[in-house]
Design a protein around this motif. Structure first.
Motif, PDB file in Angstrom:
ATOM      1  N   ASP A  81     -40.584  50.321 -13.336  1.00  0.00           N
ATOM      2  CA  ASP A  81     -41.445  51.279 -13.729  1.00  0.00           C
ATOM      3  C   ASP A  81     -41.704  52.074 -12.556  1.00  0.00           C
ATOM      4  OD1 ASP A  81     -41.384  50.551 -16.368  1.00  0.00           O
ATOM      5  OD2 ASP A  81     -43.421  49.660 -16.492  1.00  0.00           O
ATOM      6  N   ASN A  82     -41.926  53.321 -12.515  1.00  0.00           N
ATOM      7  CA  ASN A  82     -42.344  54.173 -11.311  1.00  0.00           C
ATOM      8  C   ASN A  82     -43.636  53.543 -10.635  1.00  0.00           C
ATOM      9  OD1 ASN A  82     -39.816  55.534 -11.921  1.00  0.00           O
ATOM     10  ND2 ASN A  82     -41.271  57.550 -12.178  1.00  0.00           N
ATOM     11  N   VAL A  83     -43.401  53.534  -9.371  1.00  0.00           N
ATOM     12  CA  VAL A  83     -44.791  53.317  -8.540  1.00  0.00           C
ATOM     13  C   VAL A  83     -45.402  54.360  -8.297  1.00  0.00           C
ATOM     14  CG1 VAL A  83     -45.931  51.916  -6.561  1.00  0.00           C
ATOM     15  CG2 VAL A  83     -43.624  51.087  -7.632  1.00  0.00           C
ATOM     16  N   VAL A  84     -46.684  54.834  -8.595  1.00  0.00           N
ATOM     17  CA  VAL A  84     -47.693  55.823  -8.328  1.00  0.00           C
ATOM     18  C   VAL A  84     -48.244  55.719  -6.783  1.00  0.00           C
ATOM     19  CG1 VAL A  84     -49.513  57.355  -8.782  1.00  0.00           C
ATOM     20  CG2 VAL A  84     -48.133  56.455 -10.694  1.00  0.00           C
ATOM     21  N   MET A  85     -48.106  56.772  -5.903  1.00  0.00           N
ATOM     22  CA  MET A  85     -48.465  57.006  -4.771  1.00  0.00           C
ATOM     23  C   MET A  85     -49.273  58.310  -4.274  1.00  0.00           C
ATOM     24  SD  MET A  85     -45.612  54.951  -2.606  1.00  0.00           S
ATOM     25  CE  MET A  85     -46.485  54.236  -1.416  1.00  0.00           C
ATOM     26  N   GLY A  86     -50.257  58.144  -3.484  1.00  0.00           N
ATOM     27  CA  GLY A  86     -51.055  59.248  -3.265  1.00  0.00           C
ATOM     28  C   GLY A  86     -51.602  59.466  -1.780  1.00  0.00           C
ATOM     29  N   PRO A  87     -52.285  60.413  -1.711  1.00  0.00           N
ATOM     30  CA  PRO A  87     -53.155  60.691  -0.373  1.00  0.00           C
ATOM     31  C   PRO A  87     -53.687  59.373   0.145  1.00  0.00           C
ATOM     32  CG  PRO A  87     -53.489  62.415  -1.646  1.00  0.00           C
ATOM     33  CD  PRO A  87     -52.778  61.453  -2.571  1.00  0.00           C
ATOM     34  N   ALA A  88     -54.328  58.704  -0.582  1.00  0.00           N
ATOM     35  CA  ALA A  88     -55.096  57.458  -0.095  1.00  0.00           C
ATOM     36  C   ALA A  88     -54.075  56.257  -0.164  1.00  0.00           C
ATOM     37  CB  ALA A  88     -56.296  57.298  -1.153  1.00  0.00           C
ATOM     38  N   TYR A  89     -53.008  56.372  -0.607  1.00  0.00           N
ATOM     39  CA  TYR A  89     -52.262  55.119  -0.793  1.00  0.00           C
ATOM     40  C   TYR A  89     -50.696  55.675  -0.430  1.00  0.00           C
ATOM     41  CZ  TYR A  89     -55.918  54.413  -4.121  1.00  0.00           C
ATOM     42  OH  TYR A  89     -57.145  54.065  -4.446  1.00  0.00           O
ATOM     43  N   HIS A  90     -50.521  55.632   0.835  1.00  0.00           N
ATOM     44  CA  HIS A  90     -48.902  55.741   1.600  1.00  0.00           C
ATOM     45  C   HIS A  90     -48.289  54.614   1.510  1.00  0.00           C
ATOM     46  CE1 HIS A  90     -50.800  59.693   3.955  1.00  0.00           C
ATOM     47  NE2 HIS A  90     -50.892  59.729   2.311  1.00  0.00           N
ATOM     48  N   PHE A  91     -48.700  53.220   1.302  1.00  0.00           N
ATOM     49  CA  PHE A  91     -48.129  52.221   1.986  1.00  0.00           C
ATOM     50  C   PHE A  91     -47.542  51.304   0.477  1.00  0.00           C
ATOM     51  CE2 PHE A  91     -50.641  53.335   5.198  1.00  0.00           C
ATOM     52  CZ  PHE A  91     -49.861  52.928   6.419  1.00  0.00           C
ATOM     53  N   MET A  92     -46.640  50.537   0.621  1.00  0.00           N
ATOM     54  CA  MET A  92     -46.240  49.876  -0.402  1.00  0.00           C
ATOM     55  C   MET A  92     -45.913  48.566  -0.089  1.00  0.00           C
ATOM     56  SD  MET A  92     -42.914  50.407  -3.295  1.00  0.00           S
ATOM     57  CE  MET A  92     -43.192  51.890  -3.746  1.00  0.00           C
ATOM     58  N   SER A  93     -46.070  47.454  -0.795  1.00  0.00           N
ATOM     59  CA  SER A  93     -45.874  46.185  -0.503  1.00  0.00           C
ATOM     60  C   SER A  93     -45.100  45.260  -1.804  1.00  0.00           C
ATOM     61  CB  SER A  93     -47.108  45.279  -0.067  1.00  0.00           C
ATOM     62  OG  SER A  93     -47.539  45.598   1.134  1.00  0.00           O
ATOM     63  N   THR A  94     -44.433  44.510  -1.685  1.00  0.00           N
ATOM     64  CA  THR A  94     -43.737  43.966  -2.912  1.00  0.00           C
ATOM     65  C   THR A  94     -43.604  42.169  -2.607  1.00  0.00           C
ATOM     66  OG1 THR A  94     -41.608  43.934  -1.835  1.00  0.00           O
ATOM     67  CG2 THR A  94     -42.353  45.834  -3.268  1.00  0.00           C
ATOM     68  N   ILE A  95     -43.371  41.380  -3.391  1.00  0.00           N
ATOM     69  CA  ILE A  95     -43.019  40.124  -3.289  1.00  0.00           C
ATOM     70  C   ILE A  95     -42.323  39.459  -4.706  1.00  0.00           C
ATOM     71  CG2 ILE A  95     -45.059  39.282  -4.324  1.00  0.00           C
ATOM     72  CD1 ILE A  95     -45.387  37.092  -2.352  1.00  0.00           C
ATOM     73  N   THR A  96     -41.401  38.696  -4.544  1.00  0.00           N
ATOM     74  CA  THR A  96     -40.877  37.661  -5.498  1.00  0.00           C
ATOM     75  C   THR A  96     -40.291  36.489  -5.183  1.00  0.00           C
ATOM     76  OG1 THR A  96     -39.063  37.805  -7.260  1.00  0.00           O
ATOM     77  CG2 THR A  96     -38.397  38.984  -5.249  1.00  0.00           C
ATOM     78  N   MET A  97     -40.635  35.441  -6.119  1.00  0.00           N
ATOM     79  CA  MET A  97     -40.199  34.051  -5.466  1.00  0.00           C
ATOM     80  C   MET A  97     -38.665  33.838  -5.572  1.00  0.00           C
ATOM     81  SD  MET A  97     -41.187  30.467  -7.343  1.00  0.00           S
ATOM     82  CE  MET A  97     -40.515  28.835  -6.742  1.00  0.00           C
ATOM     83  N   ILE A  98     -38.051  33.083  -4.618  1.00  0.00           N
ATOM     84  CA  ILE A  98     -36.992  32.762  -4.782  1.00  0.00           C
ATOM     85  C   ILE A  98     -36.914  31.294  -5.410  1.00  0.00           C
ATOM     86  CG2 ILE A  98     -34.971  31.539  -3.059  1.00  0.00           C
ATOM     87  CD1 ILE A  98     -36.026  33.696  -0.922  1.00  0.00           C
ATOM     88  N   VAL A  99     -36.181  31.101  -6.479  1.00  0.00           N
ATOM     89  CA  VAL A  99     -36.065  30.380  -7.353  1.00  0.00           C
ATOM     90  C   VAL A  99     -34.944  29.542  -7.489  1.00  0.00           C
ATOM     91  CG1 VAL A  99     -36.809  29.284  -9.713  1.00  0.00           C
ATOM     92  CG2 VAL A  99     -38.102  31.348  -8.902  1.00  0.00           C
ATOM     93  N   PRO A 100     -34.738  27.979  -7.524  1.00  0.00           N
ATOM     94  CA  PRO A 100     -35.712  27.257  -7.082  1.00  0.00           C
ATOM     95  C   PRO A 100     -36.146  27.012  -5.780  1.00  0.00           C
ATOM     96  CG  PRO A 100     -33.932  26.050  -7.518  1.00  0.00           C
ATOM     97  CD  PRO A 100     -33.370  27.557  -8.011  1.00  0.00           C
ATOM     98  N   SER A 101     -37.391  26.930  -5.372  1.00  0.00           N
ATOM     99  CA  SER A 101     -37.838  26.447  -3.781  1.00  0.00           C
ATOM    100  C   SER A 101     -39.217  26.034  -3.942  1.00  0.00           C
ATOM    101  CB  SER A 101     -37.750  28.003  -3.061  1.00  0.00           C
ATOM    102  OG  SER A 101     -38.707  28.723  -3.258  1.00  0.00           O
ATOM    103  N   PRO A 102     -39.521  25.348  -2.747  1.00  0.00           N
ATOM    104  CA  PRO A 102     -40.924  25.005  -2.519  1.00  0.00           C
ATOM    105  C   PRO A 102     -41.804  25.981  -2.349  1.00  0.00           C
ATOM    106  CG  PRO A 102     -39.437  24.127  -0.666  1.00  0.00           C
ATOM    107  CD  PRO A 102     -38.645  25.069  -1.565  1.00  0.00           C
ATOM    108  N   ASP A 103     -41.664  27.036  -1.544  1.00  0.00           N
ATOM    109  CA  ASP A 103     -42.612  28.293  -1.438  1.00  0.00           C
ATOM    110  C   ASP A 103     -41.919  29.240  -0.572  1.00  0.00           C
ATOM    111  OD1 ASP A 103     -42.524  26.920   0.987  1.00  0.00           O
ATOM    112  OD2 ASP A 103     -44.696  27.344   1.561  1.00  0.00           O
ATOM    113  N   TRP A 104     -40.703  29.387  -1.179  1.00  0.00           N
ATOM    114  CA  TRP A 104     -39.812  30.731  -0.313  1.00  0.00           C
ATOM    115  C   TRP A 104     -40.092  31.910  -1.135  1.00  0.00           C
ATOM    116  CZ3 TRP A 104     -35.295  26.809   0.390  1.00  0.00           C
ATOM    117  CH2 TRP A 104     -35.765  25.727   1.146  1.00  0.00           C
ATOM    118  N   TYR A 105     -39.971  33.137  -0.623  1.00  0.00           N
ATOM    119  CA  TYR A 105     -39.785  34.430  -1.394  1.00  0.00           C
ATOM    120  C   TYR A 105     -39.345  35.472  -0.549  1.00  0.00           C
ATOM    121  CZ  TYR A 105     -43.979  35.591   1.582  1.00  0.00           C
ATOM    122  OH  TYR A 105     -44.668  36.057   2.679  1.00  0.00           O
ATOM    123  N   SER A 106     -39.082  36.524  -1.299  1.00  0.00           N
ATOM    124  CA  SER A 106     -38.807  37.669  -0.392  1.00  0.00           C
ATOM    125  C   SER A 106     -39.365  38.958  -0.892  1.00  0.00           C
ATOM    126  CB  SER A 106     -37.267  37.989  -0.637  1.00  0.00           C
ATOM    127  OG  SER A 106     -36.670  38.914   0.372  1.00  0.00           O
ATOM    128  N   GLY A 107     -39.288  40.019  -0.004  1.00  0.00           N
ATOM    129  CA  GLY A 107     -40.204  41.274  -0.064  1.00  0.00           C
ATOM    130  C   GLY A 107     -40.471  41.852   1.155  1.00  0.00           C
TER     131      GLY A 107
END
Length: 300
Positions: free
Chosen positions: A191-217
């Motif tokens: 879905d589209n990510v809404v951004m505006g004058p106060a929200y110029h930044f974006m961050s993401t995360i998703t787990m690499i499955v299976p793994s102990p505690d590994w992810y990407s983003g």
């Protein structure tokens, strides 16, 4: 005292005479033995060089190892790009509210990451995307994972992270994707990510499955060209595998002990992967991106 002074003067005169005699002898023999003298001098120079090499070679190696062992690890980690970002400019003023249509493409595969690749069990947890201000950071290199990030990295559970995002006014929009099996799906449109004058930044995360505690983003990527005062038309981000620092383990497994004490978040690179080489490419000399995120501007 006078006798002592006279004796010292006599010794000095004798020494001077001896030096004069030596100089005369050297002057006399210099013409007849010039070639021999040059050869001897050259030999002495070579000997000095050899001695210098023998003297310095081993200590130099030891000093280099001791001085660089720890800094080298730090430098290698610091020199790794957190992610690769390619942007395209637009003329849309950053004072406007906009949205971005983002797509996730999988690059984690047996071809790119052959060491211990988990085959048909390889998958991604539901993705979390959030727009936010510069006063919020979801995660970052060298920081400690929050409870929400830990749960995503270890379990693929987004609920705690969603609560953390909802609890701060520095976050504008949150989008949750769906899990995907690599053997069945290679991309996902969110879905589209809404951004505006106060929200110029974006961050993401998703787990690499299976793994102990590994992810990407990615984290804290500015979608505005601040010099131009305009939103980017397109942002393409290649992301790498990361370790949340919360659970032990060096294989694609989920049953592991907690890391005590908790460690800092770190990126896997050629010299920072586990000793078994997990995530290395076929030549075992690089860690290739595991995913690509492409976000296209949508103007309201």
């Amino acid at each position: 005292e006078l006798n002592t002074q006279e004796e010292e003067e006599a010794e000095e005169e004798a020494a001077i005479e001896e030096l004069n005699t030596q100089e005369e002898e050297e002057t006399t023999s210099s013409s007849s033995g010039e070639e021999e003298s040059e050869g001897a001098t050259e030999g002495r120079v070579q000997n000095v060089q050899q001695v210098a090499q023998k003297t310095l070679r081993k200590p130099n190696a030891q000093i280099t190892q001791k001085a660089l062992r720890i800094p080298n690890t730090q430098t290698t980690q610091n020199d790794l790009p957190d992610f690769d970002v390619i942007t395209t400019d637009s003329d849309t003023a950053s004072s406007q509210y906009v949205s971005y249509a983002c797509q996730f493409d999988n690059n984690w595969s047996a071809a790119n990451h052959p060491v211990m690749y988990p085959g048909d069990s390889a998958q991604w947890s539901p993705h979390v995307l959030a727009s936010h201000s510069d006063k919020y950071t979801m995660w970052s290199k060298g920081s400690m994972s929050s409870d929400g990030v830990e749960m995503v990295a270890e379990m693929g559970d987004t609920s705690i992270l969603e609560a953390e995002l909802d609890a701060t006014k520095e976050v504008g929009c949150v989008v949750i994707g769906r899990g995907m099996l690599n053997s069945e799906t290679q991309s996902q449109v969110f879905d589209n990510v809404v951004m505006g004058p106060a929200y110029h930044f974006m961050s993401t995360i998703t787990m690499i499955v299976p793994s102990p505690d590994w992810y990407s983003g990615f984290y804290d990527v500015n979608f505005v060209n601040e010099a131009k005062g305009a939103w980017y038309e397109k942002v393409v981000i290649s992301t790498y595998p990361w370790d949340a620092g919360t659970e032990d383990g060096d294989t694609y497994s989920t049953e592991n002990s907690a890391t005590e004490p908790q460690e800092f978040i770190s990126r896997f690179g050629p010299s920072t992967v586990p000793s078994n080489g997990v995530f290395l490419n076929g030549d075992r000399n690089d860690v290739l991106p595991v995913a690509m995120w492409t976000c296209d501007l949508r103007v309201w």
